[in-house]
Design an enzyme around this catalytic site. Structure first.
Site, PDB file in Angstrom:
ATOM      1  N   GLY A   1       0.647  -7.854 -12.766  1.00  0.00           N
ATOM      2  CA  GLY A   1       1.870  -8.190 -13.485  1.00  0.00           C
ATOM      3  C   GLY A   1       2.406  -6.985 -14.221  1.00  0.00           C
ATOM      4  O   GLY A   1       2.419  -5.873 -13.677  1.00  0.00           O
ATOM      5  N   SER A   2       2.824  -7.201 -15.465  1.00  0.00           N
ATOM      6  CA  SER A   2       3.440  -6.122 -16.239  1.00  0.00           C
ATOM      7  C   SER A   2       3.454  -6.513 -17.710  1.00  0.00           C
ATOM      8  O   SER A   2       3.553  -7.700 -18.049  1.00  0.00           O
ATOM      9  CB  SER A   2       4.870  -5.936 -15.761  1.00  0.00           C
ATOM     10  N   SER A   3       3.433  -5.511 -18.588  1.00  0.00           N
ATOM     11  CA  SER A   3       3.452  -5.800 -20.022  1.00  0.00           C
ATOM     12  C   SER A   3       4.788  -6.395 -20.470  1.00  0.00           C
ATOM     13  O   SER A   3       4.882  -6.915 -21.585  1.00  0.00           O
ATOM     14  CB  SER A   3       3.154  -4.534 -20.828  1.00  0.00           C
ATOM     15  N   CYS A   4       5.813  -6.361 -19.614  1.00  0.00           N
ATOM     16  CA  CYS A   4       7.112  -6.936 -20.032  1.00  0.00           C
ATOM     17  C   CYS A   4       7.118  -8.461 -19.971  1.00  0.00           C
ATOM     18  O   CYS A   4       8.119  -9.089 -20.296  1.00  0.00           O
ATOM     19  CB  CYS A   4       8.261  -6.344 -19.244  1.00  0.00           C
TER      20      CYS A   4
ATOM     21  N   TYR B   1      12.659  -9.912 -14.060  1.00  0.00           N
ATOM     22  CA  TYR B   1      11.380  -9.409 -13.568  1.00  0.00           C
ATOM     23  C   TYR B   1      10.226 -10.089 -14.313  1.00  0.00           C
ATOM     24  O   TYR B   1       9.238 -10.514 -13.708  1.00  0.00           O
ATOM     25  CB  TYR B   1      11.352  -7.898 -13.788  1.00  0.00           C
TER      26      TYR B   1
ATOM     27  N   HIS C   1      11.534   4.725 -13.804  1.00  0.00           N
ATOM     28  CA  HIS C   1      11.078   4.540 -15.181  1.00  0.00           C
ATOM     29  C   HIS C   1      11.241   5.856 -15.949  1.00  0.00           C
ATOM     30  O   HIS C   1      11.523   6.899 -15.349  1.00  0.00           O
ATOM     31  CB  HIS C   1       9.611   4.088 -15.191  1.00  0.00           C
TER      32      HIS C   1
ATOM     33  N   LYS D   1       7.087 -12.340 -12.893  1.00  0.00           N
ATOM     34  CA  LYS D   1       5.682 -11.962 -13.100  1.00  0.00           C
ATOM     35  C   LYS D   1       4.917 -13.061 -13.860  1.00  0.00           C
ATOM     36  O   LYS D   1       3.736 -13.295 -13.592  1.00  0.00           O
ATOM     37  CB  LYS D   1       5.594 -10.619 -13.835  1.00  0.00           C
TER      38      LYS D   1
ATOM     39  N   HIS E   1       0.805  -1.228   0.000  1.00  0.00           N
ATOM     40  CA  HIS E   1       0.000   0.000   0.000  1.00  0.00           C
ATOM     41  C   HIS E   1       0.836   1.275   0.000  1.00  0.00           C
ATOM     42  O   HIS E   1       0.319   2.354  -0.223  1.00  0.00           O
ATOM     43  CB  HIS E   1      -0.940   0.017   1.213  1.00  0.00           C
TER      44      HIS E   1
ATOM     45  N   GLY F   1       3.427   1.790  -2.076  1.00  0.00           N
ATOM     46  CA  GLY F   1       3.945   2.019  -3.430  1.00  0.00           C
ATOM     47  C   GLY F   1       2.971   2.859  -4.254  1.00  0.00           C
ATOM     48  O   GLY F   1       1.853   3.145  -3.819  1.00  0.00           O
TER      49      GLY F   1
ATOM     50  N   GLY G   1      -0.160   0.522  -5.080  1.00  0.00           N
ATOM     51  CA  GLY G   1      -0.941   0.191  -3.880  1.00  0.00           C
ATOM     52  C   GLY G   1      -1.633   1.414  -3.294  1.00  0.00           C
ATOM     53  O   GLY G   1      -2.806   1.348  -2.906  1.00  0.00           O
TER      54      GLY G   1
HETATM   55  O1  GFB Z   1      10.674   3.258 -18.447  1.00  0.00           O
HETATM   56  P1  GFB Z   1      11.872   2.461 -18.803  1.00  0.00           P
HETATM   57  O2  GFB Z   1      13.005   2.493 -17.840  1.00  0.00           O
HETATM   58  O3  GFB Z   1      11.478   0.990 -19.008  1.00  0.00           O
HETATM   59  O4  GFB Z   1      12.482   2.995 -20.219  1.00  0.00           O
HETATM   60  P2  GFB Z   1      11.041  -0.068 -20.109  1.00  0.00           P
HETATM   61  C1  GFB Z   1      11.684   3.184 -21.362  1.00  0.00           C
HETATM   62  C2  GFB Z   1      12.513   3.759 -22.501  1.00  0.00           C
HETATM   63  O5  GFB Z   1      12.895   5.102 -22.174  1.00  0.00           O
HETATM   64  C3  GFB Z   1      13.819   3.016 -22.798  1.00  0.00           C
HETATM   65  C4  GFB Z   1      14.275   5.295 -22.422  1.00  0.00           C
HETATM   66  O6  GFB Z   1      13.996   2.968 -24.202  1.00  0.00           O
HETATM   67  C5  GFB Z   1      14.878   3.913 -22.156  1.00  0.00           C
HETATM   68  O7  GFB Z   1      16.161   3.794 -22.764  1.00  0.00           O
HETATM   69  N1  GFB Z   1      14.806   6.382 -21.577  1.00  0.00           N
HETATM   70  C6  GFB Z   1      15.265   7.579 -22.027  1.00  0.00           C
HETATM   71  C7  GFB Z   1      14.932   6.382 -20.232  1.00  0.00           C
HETATM   72  N2  GFB Z   1      15.728   8.329 -21.021  1.00  0.00           N
HETATM   73  C8  GFB Z   1      15.525   7.603 -19.880  1.00  0.00           C
HETATM   74  C9  GFB Z   1      15.796   7.868 -18.498  1.00  0.00           C
HETATM   75  O8  GFB Z   1      16.330   8.916 -18.116  1.00  0.00           O
HETATM   76  N3  GFB Z   1      15.420   6.894 -17.608  1.00  0.00           N
HETATM   77  C10 GFB Z   1      14.818   5.725 -18.009  1.00  0.00           C
HETATM   78  N4  GFB Z   1      14.471   4.833 -17.074  1.00  0.00           N
HETATM   79  N5  GFB Z   1      14.586   5.443 -19.312  1.00  0.00           N
HETATM   80  C11 GFB Z   1      10.698  -1.400 -17.954  1.00  0.00           C
HETATM   81  C12 GFB Z   1      11.117  -2.748 -17.478  1.00  0.00           C
HETATM   82  O9  GFB Z   1      11.097  -1.373 -19.268  1.00  0.00           O
HETATM   83  O10 GFB Z   1       9.324  -1.187 -17.941  1.00  0.00           O
HETATM   84  C13 GFB Z   1      10.368  -3.218 -16.307  1.00  0.00           C
HETATM   85  O11 GFB Z   1      12.515  -2.769 -17.297  1.00  0.00           O
HETATM   86  C14 GFB Z   1       8.896  -2.875 -16.345  1.00  0.00           C
HETATM   87  O12 GFB Z   1      10.529  -4.595 -16.200  1.00  0.00           O
HETATM   88  C15 GFB Z   1       8.639  -1.470 -16.801  1.00  0.00           C
HETATM   89  O13 GFB Z   1       8.202  -3.770 -17.172  1.00  0.00           O
HETATM   90  C16 GFB Z   1       7.179  -1.158 -16.976  1.00  0.00           C
HETATM   91  O14 GFB Z   1       9.651   0.211 -20.607  1.00  0.00           O
HETATM   92  O15 GFB Z   1      12.055  -0.213 -21.199  1.00  0.00           O
END
Ligand code: GFB
Length: 322
Positions: free
Chosen positions: A115-118, A145, A188, A149, A21, A23, A26
């Protein structure tokens, strides 16, 4: 808020445990459940470590929830997923195994696993239908991950099949909203860009660095929409198919950066660090099954980013140095 004539599992008078809860997900589910006539149960980390089976079983035997929402998880962006694989696979497997098994043992009537779309193959057909699960190799940056999931989905299906438990699964697309993680090493992309672009504007920087090529496409769902879908499905869905939850539209990462720059009021440019991974090229969910059940997302991306930016400025951003 979606409604149907007669929910198959009305929440009125029930005890609903929201695991996780504190996060982003949650806390959104707790906010949404405040509008239902039910008792919301929560357990702080000091009371229950969800990775410890005995602690989870004792808590559930004491509190006897009628329904459980499994919103607890170890989550993170692309870098955290690829550099901390042991935490992502172990914590998630332990949390979901402990909760789902204890839910069966204590006679929980309904459980919703998030879960998650991944979970879908890296090169799944777009938009991704639910039956693409386990049809091809996973995206390597988040396979740890994803495997955890997928195991959660399979636990729900196995307990339904062997014991008749009404345990359902939902696969949300990339989420954002109030309560998100804005730490650049583990977040993210959407919260990372809000934070970087806000900082660049306040410091008068000419450019902001983005990871990867900027070309991958992602679908973004506001967490309040996910919470609404969760409460809707808890009451109205009993099936073993893990249902996709998304908006039905996606954007390129470079387009997301432009949208956020517009919201923040930043007029500088973007540079791309291609030493960082792109991840999956695209993961747009097919949300047809959920729409046929009677639920669709309502929060538009621009409006959702605006309200999340307001929340960020009120709760996270450091005040400007005079
Ligand atoms: O959101 P994100 O980290 O996760 O990255 P995924 C999405 C895209 O944004 C990738 C780009 O192509 C990253 O390279 N990106 C650009 C950045 N600049 C940035 C930045 O400053 N930070 C981040 N984080 N990304 C995750 C999974 O994948 O999505 C998890 O690793 C989970 O398992 C989650 O499923 C929802 O969409 O690529």
């Amino acid at each position: 808020m979606a409604t149907v004539a007669e929910p198959s599992f009305p929440l009125k008078g029930r005890r609903v445990w929201v695991a996780g809860h504190r996060g982003m997900v949650g806390s959104a589910v707790v906010r949404r459940l405040a509008g239902e006539d039910c008792t919301v149960l929560t357990a702080g980390r000091d009371r229950v470590d969800l990775r410890r089976q005995a602690e989870v079983e004792a808590w559930m035997a004491d509190e006897r929830p009628d329904a459980v929402v499994v919103a607890a998880a170890k989550v993170g962006g692309i870098l955290a997923n690829s550099t901390r694989p042991a935490e992502f696979i172990y914590d998630n497997l332990a949390i979901e195994t402990n909760i789902i098994h204890a839910a069966w043992r204590t006679g929980v009537s309904k459980l919703l696993f998030l879960g998650s779309s991944c979970i879908y193959p890296r090169l799944a057909p777009q938009p991704i239908p639910e039956d693409a699960l386990l049809t091809g190799p996973l995206e390597p940056t988040n396979e740890w991950y994803a495997i955890a999931k997928i195991a959660g989905i399979k636990l729900c299906q196995a307990y339904r099949k062997q014991y008749g438990c009404d345990f359902i699964s939902l696969m949300p697309t990339n989420l954002y909203g109030p309560g998100d993680n804005f730490d650049l090493t583990s977040s993210h992309v959407l919260p990372a860009l809000l934070s970087k672009i806000d900082r660049a504007k306040r410091d008068g920087l000419e450019a902001v660095e983005l990871w990867g090529s900027g070309k991958p496409r992602r679908e973004f769902l506001h967490v309040d929409d996910l919470a609404d879908a969760s409460v809707f499905l808890l009451q109205n869905y009993s099936g073993d198919i893990p249902l996709n939850v998304g908006t039905g539209t996606d954007v390129m990462i470079s387009e997301l950066a432009e949208l956020i720059a517009g919201v923040v009021g930043y007029t500088g440019r973007f540079v791309y660090d291609t030493s960082k991974p792109d991840g999956t090229p695209r993961k747009l969910l097919d949300v047809g099954q959920l729409a046929r059940l009677g639920w669709t997302a309502r929060i538009d991306l621009r409006a959702g980013v605006e309200s999340t930016y307001d929340w960020y400025r009120a709760n996270v951003a450091q005040p400007a140095v005079p």
